[in-house]
Design a protein around this motif. Structure first.
Motif: not given
Length: 454
Positions: A263-264, A279-281, A331-337
């Motif tokens: 993930p981002r 803003g990044e994620v 750590l901030l992560l993109e939440q994936m489907p």
């Protein structure tokens, strides 16, 4: 052929007390055997009987079995046993069925198994065996024979021998008999036909022979050519020799260096980092504590999911900070489907190097233990075998209307993970759990990872 002792927990403890290691001996041995092209067996009786059959009969070219019997009940028992062993019931051609119909008694059954009936004599047995051996769709034949007092047993043995003399397919016999039938058994064995007392023995022996053929015929496979070693080395350098876990941020960066989808992500340590990280994620996102001593983060409140905006993100940051203390790394992560959860991992195998694991992932990995191991590095063929080797591999094809996952993309991830393990022997253990696998068009993505370096 090989037999591995110490497959049970108790047996493994006995082994470890002798060798001084508590490694999973059974998994290591199975992975080594698979890599080296060795057929392993669960017990010595099965291995010895397969060895004897290999010395007497040609190898099958597949696992399609034709069964011949002279009575109904044992024939059904033979079918059940063969299927349980992983063999497939062969189908005859129309020409084969016609020949059986012309050669056998009218009351005979022409399906699989062929029931030549109890009164069948030498010519009927010869015709049945010879017909099946000439069928293109048959790889092996098992004759389940219950001796009867009103037939010529020596002549039947002779005619079975005649049918098998120049055959290029294996034939085994299961003979249910009293002492007076021992002449039949001796004749068959002297003719090079293995004879067993029970159908389980015959089916397992043929299955073992089919496994030997499959290993001999399988392609060597190809090792991938990957780039990213230099970037990975820079990430690992500060950790080598310390026996520590990588931070979550560095662990994800390590996977990304070998082309594994992640993930981002953005680190968050102070409240002032939140806006830039968001803003990044982007949203929705996940905030995790990034501390090496927190193993199962979700169990201790170290993960906040489904964060939809910056207000929720700030609340999540405060929640984790209060639970784990000021200054804790996050750590901030993109939440994936959502996808199909699998696990990819590795551990050190003394004397072998890295041992790669693949299985059904998420919370089910410990409960179901449906995993497969192989020695790194993997070839494309070995990666495919791991995917197909799960007991629950049907889940990957889709259930309850869900589409199946992209197995080629999953194979690519396995190849990249195994190359990483092979390139860096300092990797003591690695867990990608879960990896979310998707239908074609979206790469499988590791959404949680732990990496420990020696």
């Amino acid at each position: 052929l090989a037999l591995k002792a110490g497959r049970t927990t108790e047996g493994a403890i006995a082994v470890s007390s002798h060798t001084g290691t508590l490694a999973d001996q059974a998994a290591m041995a199975k992975a080594l055997f698979r890599k080296a092209g060795v057929v392993d067996f669960a017990d010595s009786d099965e291995m010895i009987k397969t060895s004897i059959a290999l010395s007497m009969q040609p190898l099958p070219k597949g696992k399609r079995i034709g069964i011949i019997t002279n009575t109904g009940g044992p024939g059904i028992q033979a079918v059940d046993t063969a299927v349980d062993c992983g063999l497939e019931l062969a189908r005859w051609s129309e020409a084969g069925r016609r020949r059986l119909a012309e050669s056998l008694y009218p009351e005979a059954s022409l399906g699989n198994p062929v029931d030549v009936v109890a009164t069948a004599g030498p010519d009927q047995f010869h015709a049945a065996v010879d017909t099946l051996l000439h069928e293109d769709g048959v790889d092996m034949v098992m004759v389940y024979f219950v001796t009867a007092p009103f037939v010529d047993l020596p002549a039947i043995a002779t005619r079975i021998k005649d049918a098998t003399t120049h055959a290029d397919k294996p034939v085994v016999c299961v003979v249910c008999t009293l002492d007076k039938g021992s002449t039949l058994v001796d004749q068959l064995r002297n003719a090079g036909v293995p004879v067993f007392d029970f159908p389980e023995d015959g089916a397992r022996t043929l299955c073992g022979m089919a496994r030997v053929h499959a290993l001999r015929e399988r392609s060597a496979g190809m090792l991938p050519t990957l780039h990213g070693r230099e970037a990975a080395a820079k990430i690992l350098a500060p950790y080598e020799g310390k026996g520590h876990y990588l931070s979550q941020l560095h662990a994800f960066d390590l996977l990304a260096s070998y082309g594994i989808a992640v993930p981002r992500r953005a680190p968050v340590r102070e409240k002032d980092d939140i806006t830039a990280a968001a803003g990044e994620v982007g949203f929705p996102c996940v905030l995790k504590v990034d501390a090496a001593d927190v193993v199962h983060k979700s169990d201790v409140g170290g993960v906040v999911l489904d964060i939809r905006d910056e207000r929720m993100l700030r609340q999540a940051w405060e929640q984790i900070r209060l639970r784990f203390g000021p200054g804790v790394a996050m750590l901030l992560l993109e939440q994936m489907p959502g996808g199909c959860e699998v696990i990819v991992g590795s551990t050190e195998a003394p004397g072998l190097g890295g041992l790669v694991m693949f299985g059904l992932g998420g919370v089910f990995v410990e409960a179901m233990k449906d995993v497969v191991f192989s020695v790194a590095p993997l070839t494309d063929r070995e990666a495919d075998e791991m995917i197909l080797g799960l007991r629950g591999s049907a889940v990957l094809d889709g259930v309850r209307g869900q589409p199946g996952i992209d197995k080629e993309a999953l194979r690519d991830l396995l190849l990249r993970a195994s190359a990483l393990v092979a390139d860096f022997p300092c990797l003591a253990e690695m867990d990608l759990n879960p990896v979310l696998a998707y239908p074609a068009g979206k790469a499988p993505t590791a959404v949680d990872v732990r990496v420990r370096v020696r």
